[in-house]
Scaffold this motif. Structure first.
Motif, PDB file in Angstrom:
ATOM      1  N   SER A 122       0.844  -1.201   0.000  1.00 57.14           N
ATOM      2  CA  SER A 122       0.000   0.000   0.000  1.00 57.14           C
ATOM      3  C   SER A 122       0.878   1.250   0.000  1.00 57.14           C
ATOM      4  O   SER A 122       2.089   1.176   0.215  1.00 57.14           O
ATOM      5  CB  SER A 122      -0.870   0.001   1.257  1.00 57.14           C
ATOM      6  N   ARG A 157      -5.180   8.581   1.196  1.00 61.15           N
ATOM      7  CA  ARG A 157      -4.886   7.513   0.237  1.00 61.15           C
ATOM      8  C   ARG A 157      -3.887   6.503   0.802  1.00 61.15           C
ATOM      9  O   ARG A 157      -3.283   5.750   0.051  1.00 61.15           O
ATOM     10  CB  ARG A 157      -4.352   8.102  -1.061  1.00 61.15           C
ATOM     11  N   TYR A 160      -4.363   2.935  -0.461  1.00 59.08           N
ATOM     12  CA  TYR A 160      -4.418   2.662  -1.895  1.00 59.08           C
ATOM     13  C   TYR A 160      -3.218   1.801  -2.293  1.00 59.08           C
ATOM     14  O   TYR A 160      -2.158   1.870  -1.688  1.00 59.08           O
ATOM     15  CB  TYR A 160      -4.347   3.965  -2.691  1.00 59.08           C
ATOM     16  N   HIS A 163      -1.206   0.804  -8.208  1.00 57.02           N
ATOM     17  CA  HIS A 163      -1.911   0.843  -9.501  1.00 57.02           C
ATOM     18  C   HIS A 163      -3.196   1.676  -9.441  1.00 57.02           C
ATOM     19  O   HIS A 163      -3.776   2.001 -10.469  1.00 57.02           O
ATOM     20  CB  HIS A 163      -2.204  -0.585  -9.991  1.00 57.02           C
ATOM     21  N   GLN A 164      -3.615   2.042  -8.234  1.00 60.06           N
ATOM     22  CA  GLN A 164      -4.815   2.875  -8.107  1.00 60.06           C
ATOM     23  C   GLN A 164      -4.483   4.374  -8.110  1.00 60.06           C
ATOM     24  O   GLN A 164      -5.367   5.204  -7.910  1.00 60.06           O
ATOM     25  CB  GLN A 164      -5.548   2.534  -6.796  1.00 60.06           C
ATOM     26  N   LEU A 165      -3.209   4.690  -8.298  1.00 62.09           N
ATOM     27  CA  LEU A 165      -2.777   6.085  -8.261  1.00 62.09           C
ATOM     28  C   LEU A 165      -2.389   6.574  -9.655  1.00 62.09           C
ATOM     29  O   LEU A 165      -1.931   5.781 -10.483  1.00 62.09           O
ATOM     30  CB  LEU A 165      -1.546   6.240  -7.355  1.00 62.09           C
ATOM     31  N   SER A 166      -2.548   7.877  -9.878  1.00 63.13           N
ATOM     32  CA  SER A 166      -2.070   8.469 -11.135  1.00 63.13           C
ATOM     33  C   SER A 166      -0.545   8.537 -11.096  1.00 63.13           C
ATOM     34  O   SER A 166       0.067   8.356 -10.037  1.00 63.13           O
ATOM     35  CB  SER A 166      -2.633   9.884 -11.284  1.00 63.13           C
ATOM     36  N   GLN A 170       1.857   8.660  -7.811  1.00 61.26           N
ATOM     37  CA  GLN A 170       2.908   7.664  -7.554  1.00 61.26           C
ATOM     38  C   GLN A 170       4.242   8.363  -7.292  1.00 61.26           C
ATOM     39  O   GLN A 170       5.009   7.961  -6.418  1.00 61.26           O
ATOM     40  CB  GLN A 170       3.049   6.718  -8.752  1.00 61.26           C
TER      41      GLN A 170
END
Ligand SMILES: Nc1ncnc2c1ncn2[C@@H]1O[C@H](COP(=O)(O)OP(=O)(O)OP(=O)(O)O)[C@@H](O)[C@H]1O
Ligand SMILES: [Mg+2]
Length: 342
Positions: A122, A157, A160, A163-166, A170
């Motif tokens: 995460s 976040r 998160y 891969h769920q982040l822009s 990241q």
């Protein structure tokens, strides 16, 4: 002490069959012809720089000019072939491997070119990872990790997955991770180059905000002069492993060492970089002068005033003494370029 100085002296990194032997044969100063003839590549060639405490020192140059290699030599992630690196006065090249690892873990932060987050962890665990390696327990590492996540604007976040982040988010995680150990020196290798221009600008602003709070000593690589000007105190320009010139953005624009440096500065926003001192001239005998602007004021700040003035405007130093004048023509040369007015 929250930051360090870093000095590189006559640093070389050669690739080839026997770099150290080759350097010894040439008294540690091989010519470019000798290097080429013997089939070596000088990724870093005779580089000397001094990064001051709390300074953002930018390293620029075309692809393959040796920027990443130089910065990796500064942390000895790459072993230099010859020369010296002083980390806060400590001779880094004589430090034992075990001490070096400690030094890197505790005093150096790095954001790598094309760095990747750990995909199975995460956001919180990615940021806390350097502390985990140090053996810090989960509870003790999560508190500073949450603080860092908040600092880079990602509060909420924490759980998160990467891969769920822009891309920009990241990148922020990578920045938070590199800062969690509160390093004395921070190495950033093209940290924003993968981002699109708008997000990139946002990240640059965020980075400057962070630095205003943290005052780190920073080596920052970029190949974008605009970015270098926005973030850097001084800029070193590299070509073929060599440092061609070191200076403030203004110094590089006013007096580029050669056409390679001039090419980098050509598209720079000159009116934001050049000061009154850089474009002033001596007043002619008996010349009428009106008003006064500080020598350090940037052209964009006083352009309208000079343009609206019938006479040249005086330029004053810190003590209020007149040291020159700026006229409309000097301002126009900056705004529209010297060529058009020639
Ligand atoms: N392991 C290696 N073996 C041989 N040559 C190498 C090695 N690593 C780097 N080089 C060479 O050293 C030079 C400098 O590489 P470096 O990665 O430092 O460039 P850079 O300025 O960071 O480029 P970029 O902007 O593309 O990241 C290049 O010519 C590269 O080919
Ligand atoms: Mg590189």
């Amino acid at each position: 002490m929250t930051n360090a100085t870093l000095v590189c002296r006559d640093l070389w990194k050669l690739y080839g069959p026997d770099p150290k032997g080759f350097m010894a044969q040439h008294a540690s100063r091989p010519s470019e012809d000798a290097i080429r003839a013997a089939g070596y590549v000088a990724a870093v060639a005779d580089a000397s720089i001094e990064i001051e405490r709390g300074e953002i020192f930018v390293i620029m140059g075309l692809s393959g000019s040796g920027k990443s290699t130089l910065v990796r030599c500064m942390s000895r992630l790459i072993e230099p072939t010859s020369g010296g690196v002083l980390f806060d006065g400590l001779d880094l090249l004589s430090v034992s491997p075990a001490d070096l690892i400690e030094l890197r873990r505790h005093k150096m932060g790095m954001v790598f070119q094309h760095f990747a987050l750990l995909p199975h962890l995460s956001v919180l665990d990615n940021v806390a990872f350097p502390l985990e390696i140090r053996g810090v327990g989960r509870r003790e590492r999560e508190t500073p990790a949450r603080e860092m996540i908040e600092l880079v604007g990602l509060a909420g976040r924490e759980n998160y997955m990467p891969h769920q982040l822009s891309g920009g988010q990241q990148q922020r995680v990578g920045i938070a991770r590199s800062l969690i150990t509160n390093p004395d020196i921070w190495f950033l290798d093209e940290p924003f180059s993968a981002l699109d221009p708008l997000i990139r600008r946002e990240m640059q602003n965020e980075f400057m905000r962070l630095q205003d709070a943290l005052h780190k000593t920073i080596a920052f690589i970029t190949h974008d002069f605009d970015e270098a000007v926005r973030v850097g105190d001084r800029i070193a320009i590299m070509r073929d492993g060599r440092i061609v010139q070191v200076g403030t953005p203004e110094e590089l624009i006013i007096a580029p060492a050669d056409s390679y440096v001039a090419d980098f500065t050509r598209e720079a926003p000159r009116s934001k970089i050049l000061s009154a001192r850089a474009i002033m001239r001596d007043a002619a005998a008996g010349e009428t002068v009106t008003g006064s602007i500080p020598a350090t004021a940037k052209v964009c700040e006083f352009a309208a005033r000079v343009d609206g003035s019938e006479h040249p405007v005086a330029v004053a130093d810190e003590a209020g003494r007149q040291i020159g004048v700026v006229d409309r023509r000097a301002v126009m040369r900056v705004l529209v370029g010297a060529e058009e007015l020639a």
